[in-house]
Design an enzyme around this catalytic site. Structure first.
Site, PDB file in Angstrom:
ATOM      1  N   GLU A  40      -9.371  -5.544 -16.883  1.00  0.00           N
ATOM      2  CA  GLU A  40      -8.741  -6.340 -17.944  1.00  0.00           C
ATOM      3  C   GLU A  40      -9.380  -7.707 -18.118  1.00  0.00           C
ATOM      4  O   GLU A  40      -9.535  -8.193 -19.250  1.00  0.00           O
ATOM      5  CB  GLU A  40      -7.241  -6.483 -17.670  1.00  0.00           C
ATOM      6  CG  GLU A  40      -6.424  -5.226 -17.904  1.00  0.00           C
ATOM      7  CD  GLU A  40      -6.479  -4.241 -16.754  1.00  0.00           C
ATOM      8  OE1 GLU A  40      -5.903  -3.140 -16.887  1.00  0.00           O
ATOM      9  OE2 GLU A  40      -7.109  -4.567 -15.717  1.00  0.00           O
ATOM     10  N   HIS A  87       5.492  -2.878 -12.321  1.00  0.00           N
ATOM     11  CA  HIS A  87       5.230  -2.271 -13.631  1.00  0.00           C
ATOM     12  C   HIS A  87       6.430  -2.392 -14.571  1.00  0.00           C
ATOM     13  O   HIS A  87       6.519  -1.671 -15.555  1.00  0.00           O
ATOM     14  CB  HIS A  87       4.864  -0.794 -13.478  1.00  0.00           C
ATOM     15  CG  HIS A  87       3.504  -0.570 -12.912  1.00  0.00           C
ATOM     16  ND1 HIS A  87       2.890   0.672 -12.928  1.00  0.00           N
ATOM     17  CD2 HIS A  87       2.620  -1.406 -12.329  1.00  0.00           C
ATOM     18  CE1 HIS A  87       1.696   0.583 -12.358  1.00  0.00           C
ATOM     19  NE2 HIS A  87       1.521  -0.676 -11.983  1.00  0.00           N
TER      20      HIS A  87
END
Length: 326
Positions: free
Chosen positions: A60, A129
């Site tokens: 990322e 998450h």
């Protein structure tokens, strides 16, 4: 009007803007060959080819940085994060470069780019998450933050985000990609920074955004059976925030509940509460109530997760508290 899924609305928005402007392209993990982790880019590789629909490594920080440089050179990248939990790996590029380059370059480098993907919890995915970072990104000058709750809003807002000359954080939900809603056949956009009244009412204002707004709407149905009519305002855009929509509703109902799927400390609800007490204090007939997740990391246990998340019953209790009803 036709009925389509949330994921289809997202794909349509990106595809239409890519047809309209050759400088727009999409990149991220599994967006091309796999049609997107949530199938939100289905068919786009076939139409636009691998130069404009780009599969990236699991890196990322790297592809967020590539997008920043690309935007500085006149392109309009759309970056998909598999979830915004993973955006933390690339947050240096978002906060320190994308959000600040326009000012640091004295306006020489507009930053037309979109970072999009799901936010908040999506079932038993564990603490790392299941986080909501709307307030983190909205705290940063230079960024715009959008959190739609319906396919109609998602498409119209995403098209506006792609056309915007500032970086936009566009937050979706894994649990909403299958949601269906009516979307026009023709071209339309929704301006950023404009809230929407999802349910009209006269007794209590309930402000929310994203998928958790469903709990407010469900509570509205139950409360109506008891003669309590809540007005549900969907912010849609967190920054810039439509303060006027909130204030106008509070001046009508004289009561406010804020529902948010995030931790309570320094939340979006905290900002709304401050603005209302500053600008509409004399209109309030009860203290403002906010409903958030528990102030802990998200639990994995389904029983604990159910308790951790806000729900319609929490909204009903808060509404009854501000109306002094049991």
């Amino acid at each position: 009007m036709r009925t389509i899924q949330f994921r289809e609305a997202v794909a349509e928005a990106m595809s239409e803007e890519m047809r309209r402007d050759e400088s727009v392209y999409l990149m991220g993990e599994e967006v091309a060959e796999y049609n997107g982790a949530y199938k939100a880019s289905k068919g786009m590789l076939d139409e636009f080819g691998p130069k404009r629909v780009i599969d990236t490594p699991i890196a990322e920080l790297g592809f967020a940085g590539i997008a920043v440089g690309s935007a500085m050179n006149g392109n309009r990248p759309i970056v998909e994060f598999m979830t915004f939990n993973f955006s933390l790996v690339g947050i240096d590029q978002i906060i320190n470069n994308a959000a600040k380059m326009r000012q640091m370059s004295a306006g020489q480098f507009p930053m037309p780019m979109v970072f999009r993907g799901p936010t908040a919890s999506a079932g038993q995915l564990g603490a790392t998450h299941s986080q909501a970072f709307e307030n983190w990104y909205a705290n940063t000058p230079g960024l715009k933050v959008v959190v739609p709750s319906t396919p109609y809003d998602a498409k119209g807002l995403l098209k506006s985000a792609i056309r915007d000359n500032d970086p936009v954080i566009f937050m979706e939900s894994e649990q909403m990609y299958g949601d269906k809603g009516e979307v026009p056949e023709g071209e339309y956009t929704i301006p950023l920074g404009v809230a929407d009244i999802k349910r009209e009412g006269k007794d209590v204002t309930v402000v929310s955004f994203g998928k958790i707004i469903k709990e407010a709407l469900a509570a509205g149905e139950e409360l109506a059976k008891e003669g309590i009519e809540i007005e549900v305002i969907d912010l849609r855009t967190i920054r810039p925030m439509d303060y006027d929509a909130i204030l106008n509703s509070v001046k009508k109902t004289n009561r406010l509940v804020v529902l948010e799927e995030a931790w309570p400390f320094a939340s979006v609800a905290s900002e709304i509460t401050y603005i209302v007490q500053e600008r509409a204090f004399d209109y309030l007939d009860a203290p403002i109530q906010r409903i958030t997740t528990a102030d802990t990391p998200a639990p994995y246990s389904p029983t604990l997760l159910k308790e951790w998340l806000p729900n319609a019953q929490d909204v009903i209790k808060a509404v009854k508290k501000v109306t002094y009803k049991k």
